[in-house]
Design a protein around this motif. Structure first.
Motif, PDB file in Angstrom:
ATOM      1  N   ILE A 299      54.774  16.678 -73.269  1.00 49.95           N
ATOM      2  CA  ILE A 299      54.851  15.540 -72.354  1.00 49.95           C
ATOM      3  C   ILE A 299      55.209  16.017 -70.948  1.00 49.95           C
ATOM      4  CG2 ILE A 299      56.130  13.426 -71.821  1.00 49.95           C
ATOM      5  CD1 ILE A 299      56.303  12.900 -74.809  1.00 49.95           C
ATOM      6  N   ASP A 300      56.131  16.978 -70.855  1.00 48.19           N
ATOM      7  CA  ASP A 300      56.503  17.509 -69.540  1.00 48.19           C
ATOM      8  C   ASP A 300      55.343  18.251 -68.895  1.00 48.19           C
ATOM      9  OD1 ASP A 300      59.288  16.682 -69.395  1.00 48.19           O
ATOM     10  OD2 ASP A 300      59.621  18.069 -71.052  1.00 48.19           O
ATOM     11  N   LYS A 301      54.551  18.956 -69.684  1.00 44.66           N
ATOM     12  CA  LYS A 301      53.394  19.663 -69.131  1.00 44.66           C
ATOM     13  C   LYS A 301      52.361  18.676 -68.600  1.00 44.66           C
ATOM     14  CE  LYS A 301      53.878  23.775 -72.039  1.00 44.66           C
ATOM     15  NZ  LYS A 301      53.233  24.645 -73.055  1.00 44.66           N
ATOM     16  N   THR A 302      52.165  17.590 -69.344  1.00 48.70           N
ATOM     17  CA  THR A 302      51.259  16.550 -68.856  1.00 48.70           C
ATOM     18  C   THR A 302      51.824  15.909 -67.594  1.00 48.70           C
ATOM     19  OG1 THR A 302      50.514  16.098 -71.121  1.00 48.70           O
ATOM     20  CG2 THR A 302      50.064  14.421 -69.455  1.00 48.70           C
ATOM     21  N   GLY A 303      53.151  15.750 -67.567  1.00 45.14           N
ATOM     22  CA  GLY A 303      53.798  15.168 -66.390  1.00 45.14           C
ATOM     23  C   GLY A 303      53.550  15.973 -65.133  1.00 45.14           C
ATOM     24  N   GLU A 304      53.414  17.285 -65.261  1.00 48.47           N
ATOM     25  CA  GLU A 304      53.179  18.137 -64.089  1.00 48.47           C
ATOM     26  C   GLU A 304      51.825  17.845 -63.444  1.00 48.47           C
ATOM     27  OE1 GLU A 304      53.636  22.132 -65.406  1.00 48.47           O
ATOM     28  OE2 GLU A 304      55.784  21.922 -65.849  1.00 48.47           O
ATOM     29  N   VAL A 305      50.787  17.685 -64.265  1.00 51.12           N
ATOM     30  CA  VAL A 305      49.463  17.430 -63.683  1.00 51.12           C
ATOM     31  C   VAL A 305      49.345  15.984 -63.207  1.00 51.12           C
ATOM     32  CG1 VAL A 305      48.281  19.269 -64.917  1.00 51.12           C
ATOM     33  CG2 VAL A 305      48.513  17.034 -66.011  1.00 51.12           C
ATOM     34  N   ILE A 306      50.060  15.055 -63.874  1.00 45.28           N
ATOM     35  CA  ILE A 306      50.072  13.673 -63.389  1.00 45.28           C
ATOM     36  C   ILE A 306      50.806  13.601 -62.051  1.00 45.28           C
ATOM     37  CG2 ILE A 306      50.935  11.338 -63.843  1.00 45.28           C
ATOM     38  CD1 ILE A 306      50.328  11.766 -66.776  1.00 45.28           C
ATOM     39  N   HIS A 307      51.864  14.400 -61.922  1.00 42.78           N
ATOM     40  CA  HIS A 307      52.565  14.476 -60.637  1.00 42.78           C
ATOM     41  C   HIS A 307      51.625  15.002 -59.552  1.00 42.78           C
ATOM     42  CE1 HIS A 307      55.029  16.449 -57.508  1.00 42.78           C
ATOM     43  NE2 HIS A 307      55.922  15.502 -57.775  1.00 42.78           N
ATOM     44  N   GLU A 308      50.809  15.979 -59.895  1.00 41.24           N
ATOM     45  CA  GLU A 308      49.836  16.520 -58.945  1.00 41.24           C
ATOM     46  C   GLU A 308      48.865  15.445 -58.481  1.00 41.24           C
ATOM     47  OE1 GLU A 308      46.394  20.049 -58.735  1.00 41.24           O
ATOM     48  OE2 GLU A 308      47.718  19.876 -60.482  1.00 41.24           O
ATOM     49  N   LEU A 309      48.426  14.597 -59.421  1.00 44.93           N
ATOM     50  CA  LEU A 309      47.489  13.524 -59.082  1.00 44.93           C
ATOM     51  C   LEU A 309      48.141  12.473 -58.193  1.00 44.93           C
ATOM     52  CD1 LEU A 309      44.875  11.866 -59.375  1.00 44.93           C
ATOM     53  CD2 LEU A 309      45.797  10.967 -61.537  1.00 44.93           C
ATOM     54  N   ILE A 310      49.307  11.980 -58.598  1.00 45.49           N
ATOM     55  CA  ILE A 310      49.945  10.875 -57.866  1.00 45.49           C
ATOM     56  C   ILE A 310      50.462  11.334 -56.504  1.00 45.49           C
ATOM     57  CG2 ILE A 310      51.896   9.261 -57.911  1.00 45.49           C
ATOM     58  CD1 ILE A 310      51.480   8.919 -60.875  1.00 45.49           C
ATOM     59  N   SER A 311      51.022  12.519 -56.440  1.00 51.71           N
ATOM     60  CA  SER A 311      51.574  12.993 -55.169  1.00 51.71           C
ATOM     61  C   SER A 311      50.484  13.336 -54.157  1.00 51.71           C
ATOM     62  CB  SER A 311      52.458  14.224 -55.400  1.00 51.71           C
ATOM     63  OG  SER A 311      51.701  15.290 -55.947  1.00 51.71           O
ATOM     64  N   SER A 312      49.256  13.554 -54.623  1.00 54.94           N
ATOM     65  CA  SER A 312      48.169  13.902 -53.706  1.00 54.94           C
ATOM     66  C   SER A 312      47.536  12.682 -53.043  1.00 54.94           C
ATOM     67  CB  SER A 312      47.084  14.693 -54.450  1.00 54.94           C
ATOM     68  OG  SER A 312      46.445  13.888 -55.428  1.00 54.94           O
ATOM     69  N   GLN A 313      47.956  11.486 -53.451  1.00 58.18           N
ATOM     70  CA  GLN A 313      47.396  10.275 -52.859  1.00 58.18           C
ATOM     71  C   GLN A 313      48.141   9.914 -51.580  1.00 58.18           C
ATOM     72  OE1 GLN A 313      44.605   9.612 -54.284  1.00 58.18           O
ATOM     73  NE2 GLN A 313      45.203  11.091 -55.864  1.00 58.18           N
ATOM     74  N   LYS A 314      47.408   9.413 -50.612  1.00 56.22           N
ATOM     75  CA  LYS A 314      48.011   9.099 -49.319  1.00 56.22           C
ATOM     76  C   LYS A 314      48.812   7.801 -49.349  1.00 56.22           C
ATOM     77  CE  LYS A 314      44.620  11.581 -46.511  1.00 56.22           C
ATOM     78  NZ  LYS A 314      43.613  11.503 -45.410  1.00 56.22           N
ATOM     79  N   SER A 315      48.308   6.809 -50.087  1.00 56.66           N
ATOM     80  CA  SER A 315      48.977   5.505 -50.042  1.00 56.66           C
ATOM     81  C   SER A 315      48.600   4.688 -51.274  1.00 56.66           C
ATOM     82  CB  SER A 315      48.589   4.753 -48.760  1.00 56.66           C
ATOM     83  OG  SER A 315      49.244   3.528 -48.671  1.00 56.66           O
ATOM     84  N   LEU A 316      49.390   4.807 -52.327  1.00 63.71           N
ATOM     85  CA  LEU A 316      49.130   4.071 -53.565  1.00 63.71           C
ATOM     86  C   LEU A 316      49.644   2.641 -53.418  1.00 63.71           C
ATOM     87  CD1 LEU A 316      47.878   4.811 -56.328  1.00 63.71           C
ATOM     88  CD2 LEU A 316      50.206   5.129 -57.185  1.00 63.71           C
ATOM     89  N   VAL A 317      48.778   1.663 -53.658  1.00 60.84           N
ATOM     90  CA  VAL A 317      49.137   0.255 -53.478  1.00 60.84           C
ATOM     91  C   VAL A 317      49.489  -0.413 -54.805  1.00 60.84           C
ATOM     92  CG1 VAL A 317      48.267  -2.009 -52.728  1.00 60.84           C
ATOM     93  CG2 VAL A 317      47.746   0.038 -51.394  1.00 60.84           C
ATOM     94  N   SER A 318      48.774  -0.082 -55.865  1.00 64.98           N
ATOM     95  CA  SER A 318      49.075  -0.676 -57.160  1.00 64.98           C
ATOM     96  C   SER A 318      49.030   0.380 -58.255  1.00 64.98           C
ATOM     97  CB  SER A 318      48.097  -1.814 -57.490  1.00 64.98           C
ATOM     98  OG  SER A 318      46.806  -1.317 -57.788  1.00 64.98           O
ATOM     99  N   PHE A 319      49.924   0.223 -59.230  1.00 67.55           N
ATOM    100  CA  PHE A 319      49.977   1.140 -60.366  1.00 67.55           C
ATOM    101  C   PHE A 319      50.103   0.321 -61.639  1.00 67.55           C
ATOM    102  CE2 PHE A 319      52.565   3.691 -63.380  1.00 67.55           C
ATOM    103  CZ  PHE A 319      51.607   4.666 -63.655  1.00 67.55           C
ATOM    104  N   HIS A 320      49.213   0.609 -62.583  1.00 64.19           N
ATOM    105  CA  HIS A 320      49.150  -0.137 -63.840  1.00 64.19           C
ATOM    106  C   HIS A 320      49.265   0.858 -64.984  1.00 64.19           C
ATOM    107  CE1 HIS A 320      46.613  -3.003 -66.611  1.00 64.19           C
ATOM    108  NE2 HIS A 320      47.753  -2.640 -67.143  1.00 64.19           N
ATOM    109  N   LEU A 321      50.323   0.724 -65.783  1.00 61.04           N
ATOM    110  CA  LEU A 321      50.537   1.564 -66.964  1.00 61.04           C
ATOM    111  C   LEU A 321      50.449   0.675 -68.198  1.00 61.04           C
ATOM    112  CD1 LEU A 321      51.291   4.414 -68.015  1.00 61.04           C
ATOM    113  CD2 LEU A 321      53.695   3.703 -67.898  1.00 61.04           C
ATOM    114  N   GLU A 322      49.552   1.034 -69.110  1.00 64.28           N
ATOM    115  CA  GLU A 322      49.282   0.170 -70.261  1.00 64.28           C
ATOM    116  C   GLU A 322      49.228   0.984 -71.547  1.00 64.28           C
ATOM    117  OE1 GLU A 322      45.690  -2.743 -71.913  1.00 64.28           O
ATOM    118  OE2 GLU A 322      45.814  -2.237 -69.784  1.00 64.28           O
ATOM    119  N   SER A 323      49.766   0.389 -72.629  1.00 64.18           N
ATOM    120  CA  SER A 323      49.734   1.016 -73.955  1.00 64.18           C
ATOM    121  C   SER A 323      50.277   2.437 -73.877  1.00 64.18           C
ATOM    122  CB  SER A 323      48.312   1.010 -74.523  1.00 64.18           C
ATOM    123  OG  SER A 323      47.829  -0.304 -74.654  1.00 64.18           O
ATOM    124  N   CYS A 324      51.542   2.533 -73.476  1.00 74.27           N
ATOM    125  CA  CYS A 324      52.180   3.828 -73.261  1.00 74.27           C
ATOM    126  C   CYS A 324      53.431   3.955 -74.121  1.00 74.27           C
ATOM    127  CB  CYS A 324      52.532   4.003 -71.781  1.00 74.27           C
ATOM    128  SG  CYS A 324      53.412   5.534 -71.404  1.00 74.27           S
TER     129      CYS A 324
END
Length: 446
Positions: A299-324
């Motif tokens: 889970i932590d390893k997956t978290g690293e690449v998800i961090h790479e994705l989210i931190s690379s965005q300039k301005s996130l307006v909405s975030f939807h997490l489902e079935s987690c």
């Protein structure tokens, strides 16, 4: 009688309103109602066709295959030769003059053999049914009288369902292989859902990748710019080579602002690729991301690449997490990265066990809507930073909260204070039916 001529911008807005598009993703929910717009006059047709072709691969693989046939018409002789040399004889798609075999079959189905359609592609694939009604058939007949050869279909691509595109390409390759081997008669073949067999052991993935890459290159070269990407990996195996070609489409992906990722089969490398290629995402949805226990190391390893994705965005307006489940904890620290830009957070069927405090939510000063739908394991200490008296939400802030049993009472009281909330008790007989079926009684927002 006075005739008022509408300008193109007004006509486009009318067509878009009829399409009932999602305000965030731009996806159109209704296509069949737009079909008559093609027949109003030439100007309406000119405006409607690009709209209809913005998401040709959001349907099943058969309708997607029809779109691929049209795209293949725009390939150069050299590009076609490369496909043919690799066993993809796309010339078989254009038998009987300039028509593809699939268009010939549609002619037979709709009794349109007398029409000289030339380089016209049937748009039946964008309706909900190929034979929805007699009126739609007559509309199709009239539509074919227009000359659509001037339309640049690859240019209009705006929203891409990647796996659907791949499956459509595989379907084309299977069909072409059977034609080449003589297993099917071109004149007798039926273009239906049953022909595609998910259990087919023949591997056409390499050919499909080549076809997909050729058509994405074509769209990028013609000037297409995507604003939405959907991924739904359908294989548990390591198929990263299916996604690595995305590195070649910087121009095509640079304006993507809607990203939807289904994680039923985890693909950490896909998150990394998207983090490097997409930097303008404003609306992010991640769903079906599940594990047994939140302390598992992967889970932590997956978290690293998800961090790479989210931190690379300039301005996130909405975030939807489902079935987690179990992964929830890796997302909360990442919300702080976009605390100034986030306006909408949605948690739908999320298990919060092992999750840190909700301080990152309370730090979102411009948050306007928080949705908590049928979530579990929300503890008082976890939600306290959000519900404390020191945290005063703005005037525009609203909460949508649908609970299941054993929810957090402190959170419920806070929701009542924020925007009014009333519990609806189901009738006794329905409650007993719920209990007998193992379902949870629910509380709904008023």
């Amino acid at each position: 009688m006075v005739h008022v001529k509408l300008n193109s911008d007004i006509i486009r807005q009318i067509i878009l309103s009829l399409a009932d598009s999602d305000p965030k993703t731009g996806e159109y929910k209704s296509y069949s109602i737009l079909y008559p717009c093609l027949l109003v006059n030439r100007e309406w047709c000119r405006i409607t066709v690009p709209i209809l072709w913005q998401q040709p691969f959001s349907f099943d693989h058969i309708r997607g295959a029809r779109a691929i046939v049209t795209y293949c018409r725009f390939l150069s002789f050299h590009e076609k030769q490369i496909l043919i040399e690799n066993g993809i004889n796309i010339n078989l798609l254009f038998q009987n003059g300039s028509k593809s075999q699939y268009e010939e079959e549609e002619d037979n189905n709709n009794n349109l053999n007398s029409l000289n359609r030339g380089n016209v592609m049937s748009l039946e694939f964008i309706t909900n049914s190929s034979n929805s009604s007699s009126s739609s058939s007559s509309s199709s007949s009239s539509f074919y009288n227009y000359d659509l050869s001037g339309f640049n279909y690859p240019l209009y691509l705006r929203r891409l369902h990647y796996e659907n595109f791949f499956k459509s390409a595989e379907y084309i390759c299977i069909r072409l292989s059977d034609y080449s081997e003589g297993d099917l008669s071109a004149g007798e073949d039926e273009y239906n859902e049953e022909y595609y067999d998910d259990e087919d052991q023949r591997d056409f993935s390499e050919q499909a990748k080549l076809l997909v890459n050729s058509l994405l290159t074509l769209s990028q070269k013609n000037g297409a710019r995507l604003n939405g990407l959907w991924f739904s990996p359908d294989s548990p195996y390591n198929d990263i080579d299916k996604y690595e070609p995305l590195y070649e489409y910087g121009k095509l992906l640079e304006d993507v602002n809607v990203l939807d990722i289904c994680c039923l089969f985890r693909k950490p490398a896909l998150f990394s690729i998207l983090g490097r290629m997409c930097h303008q995402v404003r609306h992010l949805r991640i769903h079906m991301i599940w594990s047994r226990h939140y302390e598992e190391k992967h889970i932590d390893k997956t978290g690293e690449v998800i961090h790479e994705l989210i931190s690379s965005q300039k301005s996130l307006v909405s975030f939807h997490l489902e079935s987690c489940k179990a992964y929830t904890r890796i997302f909360f620290p990442l919300l702080s990265i976009h605390s100034r830009s986030l306006r909408h957070l949605k948690f739908d069927q999320v298990d919060f066990r092992g999750c840190p405090s909700w301080a990152p939510i309370s730090d979102c000063a411009n948050l306007q809507l928080l949705e908590i739908i049928q979530c579990t394991n929300m503890e008082p200490d976890m939600v306290r930073p959000l519900i404390s008296n020191n945290n005063t939400p703005g005037e525009k802030f609203k909460v949508k909260y649908i609970k299941i049993n054993h929810s957090c009472r402190e959170l419920e009281e806070w929701v009542k204070r924020v925007n009014g909330y009333k519990q609806i008790d189901l009738p006794i007989d329905i409650q007993k039916l719920d209990e007998a079926s193992g379902s949870n009684n629910r509380t709904k927002e008023i």
